[in-house]
Design an enzyme around this catalytic site. Structure first.
Site, PDB file in Angstrom:
ATOM      1  N   TRP A  49     -53.958  82.990 -27.066  1.00 42.93           N
ATOM      2  CA  TRP A  49     -52.485  82.665 -27.053  1.00 42.93           C
ATOM      3  C   TRP A  49     -51.678  83.663 -26.415  1.00 42.93           C
ATOM      4  O   TRP A  49     -50.682  83.405 -26.100  1.00 42.93           O
ATOM      5  CB  TRP A  49     -51.832  82.476 -28.603  1.00 42.93           C
ATOM      6  CG  TRP A  49     -52.224  81.407 -29.280  1.00 42.93           C
ATOM      7  CD1 TRP A  49     -53.280  80.416 -28.752  1.00 42.93           C
ATOM      8  CD2 TRP A  49     -52.208  80.983 -30.739  1.00 42.93           C
ATOM      9  NE1 TRP A  49     -53.580  79.457 -29.775  1.00 42.93           N
ATOM     10  CE2 TRP A  49     -52.889  79.758 -30.953  1.00 42.93           C
ATOM     11  CE3 TRP A  49     -51.386  81.527 -31.709  1.00 42.93           C
ATOM     12  CZ2 TRP A  49     -52.852  79.236 -32.178  1.00 42.93           C
ATOM     13  CZ3 TRP A  49     -51.471  80.886 -32.934  1.00 42.93           C
ATOM     14  CH2 TRP A  49     -51.928  79.658 -33.113  1.00 42.93           C
ATOM     15  N   HIS A  71     -59.915  91.960 -21.431  1.00 42.18           N
ATOM     16  CA  HIS A  71     -59.202  90.891 -20.897  1.00 42.18           C
ATOM     17  C   HIS A  71     -58.809  91.419 -19.587  1.00 42.18           C
ATOM     18  O   HIS A  71     -58.313  92.476 -19.293  1.00 42.18           O
ATOM     19  CB  HIS A  71     -58.385  90.160 -21.616  1.00 42.18           C
ATOM     20  CG  HIS A  71     -57.771  89.001 -20.975  1.00 42.18           C
ATOM     21  ND1 HIS A  71     -56.890  88.797 -19.950  1.00 42.18           N
ATOM     22  CD2 HIS A  71     -58.011  87.479 -21.310  1.00 42.18           C
ATOM     23  CE1 HIS A  71     -56.790  87.338 -19.655  1.00 42.18           C
ATOM     24  NE2 HIS A  71     -57.487  86.917 -20.581  1.00 42.18           N
ATOM     25  N   GLU A 120     -65.209  85.641 -17.160  1.00 43.59           N
ATOM     26  CA  GLU A 120     -63.803  85.282 -16.862  1.00 43.59           C
ATOM     27  C   GLU A 120     -63.625  85.563 -15.448  1.00 43.59           C
ATOM     28  O   GLU A 120     -62.908  86.579 -15.449  1.00 43.59           O
ATOM     29  CB  GLU A 120     -62.763  85.642 -17.791  1.00 43.59           C
ATOM     30  CG  GLU A 120     -62.916  85.279 -19.167  1.00 43.59           C
ATOM     31  CD  GLU A 120     -61.603  84.861 -19.835  1.00 43.59           C
ATOM     32  OE1 GLU A 120     -61.387  83.694 -20.329  1.00 43.59           O
ATOM     33  OE2 GLU A 120     -60.685  85.838 -19.789  1.00 43.59           O
ATOM     34  N   GLY A 161     -57.031  79.647 -22.477  1.00 41.56           N
ATOM     35  CA  GLY A 161     -55.670  80.143 -22.805  1.00 41.56           C
ATOM     36  C   GLY A 161     -54.865  79.230 -22.673  1.00 41.56           C
ATOM     37  O   GLY A 161     -54.289  78.634 -23.748  1.00 41.56           O
ATOM     38  N   GLY A 162     -54.207  78.873 -21.722  1.00 46.34           N
ATOM     39  CA  GLY A 162     -52.884  77.892 -21.752  1.00 46.34           C
ATOM     40  C   GLY A 162     -53.275  76.584 -22.587  1.00 46.34           C
ATOM     41  O   GLY A 162     -52.389  76.413 -23.183  1.00 46.34           O
TER      42      GLY A 162
HETATM   43  P1  PGA Z   1     -56.355  80.083 -19.058  1.00 49.03           P
HETATM   44  O1  PGA Z   1     -56.585  81.589 -19.714  1.00 49.03           O
HETATM   45  O2  PGA Z   1     -57.183  79.276 -19.809  1.00 49.03           O
HETATM   46  O3  PGA Z   1     -54.846  80.019 -19.247  1.00 49.03           O
HETATM   47  O4  PGA Z   1     -56.777  80.357 -17.650  1.00 49.03           O
HETATM   48  C1  PGA Z   1     -57.964  82.049 -19.864  1.00 49.03           C
HETATM   49  C2  PGA Z   1     -57.674  83.647 -20.483  1.00 49.03           C
HETATM   50  O5  PGA Z   1     -57.113  84.309 -19.903  1.00 49.03           O
HETATM   51  O6  PGA Z   1     -58.496  84.095 -21.252  1.00 49.03           O
END
Ligand code: PGA
Length: 267
Positions: A12, A96, A168, A241-242
């Site tokens: 989040w 991250h 990521e 994330g989003g």
């Molecule tokens: P996102 O973020 O799904 O909004 O691209 C993923 C993350 O930063 O772990």
């Protein structure tokens, strides 16, 4: 690689205050059935961890911190240690890209944080991934290699039983736009990267560990593309994330993980 648990992790970030996080957590508990094939994890603001931990049914989902500090205690103003988080969270997101690039966290720090998590019985979710510039320069494998070496420094094969890796690519994270061109990787891109990660894990810890460590994908995951990312060979789940901020979208992603786990069970 079949019949492994799927992981769906909601990051989040700095969204939802304590009240909003608690309301969402209750709605999620009502919407999702606990299932041993899918591990659902949410990472709310640090402030909400304690209260949600007391309210939630740990069979439905688990909690993660979005960061931690590697020293157990002392004069480190503003930090929260793995020792403080012990017993509150099951997981900790470490390294991250927003930590690495916005807060200048160094590779050595990610290694120390991973070790602190392991020492405190918290499963680290180590995030690794290349930037757009590194990718264009053909450095993806080298970056993944270096981030793994630093992040897993000093861990034993036994420690690796409780480590999760998240691939990521920085250029695919929704806010990665701030760091250059934003694109979505193809399943082939992801498969190539996860293979490179497992091959590096094999060099470091042997074949069995390389196959067992869950490797997740994260970056612009949505309810529309979750299924296709989950079907990439070698991907054991998603870091979201989003899309995790919208309950309906997030539950659709969890559903996709259930159906992917079911398919693998039958295969
Ligand atoms: P996102 O973020 O799904 O909004 O691209 C993923 C993350 O930063 O772990």
């Amino acid at each position: 690689m079949t019949n492994k648990k799927k992981y769906i992790i909601a990051n989040w970030k700095m969204n939802f205050n304590v009240h909003e996080a608690s309301v969402y957590a209750h709605k999620l508990m009502a919407a999702v059935k606990g299932h041993r094939d899918v591990e659902v994890v949410i990472a709310p603001t640090m402030l909400a961890l304690q209260s949600i931990s007391l309210q939630l049914d740990h069979r439905t989902f688990k909690l993660a911190s979005q960061n931690l500090y590697w020293r157990d205690e002392g004069a480190f103003t503003g930090e929260v240690s793995a020792r403080h988080l012990r017993g509150v969270v099951s997981y900790a997101i470490i390294g991250h890209s927003e930590r690495r690039y916005t807060f200048h966290e160094q590779p050595k720090d990610t290694g120390l944080k991973v070790q602190a998590a392991v020492r405190n019985r918290i499963t680290p979710i180590l995030c690794i991934g290349e930037t757009a510039v590194e990718r264009e320069a053909g450095e993806t494998k080298m970056v993944l290699h270096d981030q793994l070496i630093a992040g897993l420094h000093n861990l034993t094969t036994e420690d690796m039983e409780n480590v999760v890796i998240a691939y990521e690519p920085v250029w695919a994270i929704s806010n990665g736009r701030d760091f250059g061109a934003h694109k979505t990787p193809t399943p082939h891109d992801i498969q190539e990267a996860t293979e490179a990660i497992r091959s590096q894990l094999q060099d470091l810890f042997g074949k069995k560990t390389a196959q067992q460590v869950p490797v997740l994908y994260g970056g612009s995951v949505s309810h529309a593309n979750a299924q296709s990312y989950l079907s990439v060979r070698g991907v054991d789940g998603l870091l979201v994330g989003g899309a995790s901020l919208k309950l309906e979208q997030f539950t659709t992603i969890i559903e996709a993980a259930h159906s992917s786990a079911r398919k693998e069970r039958k295969a």
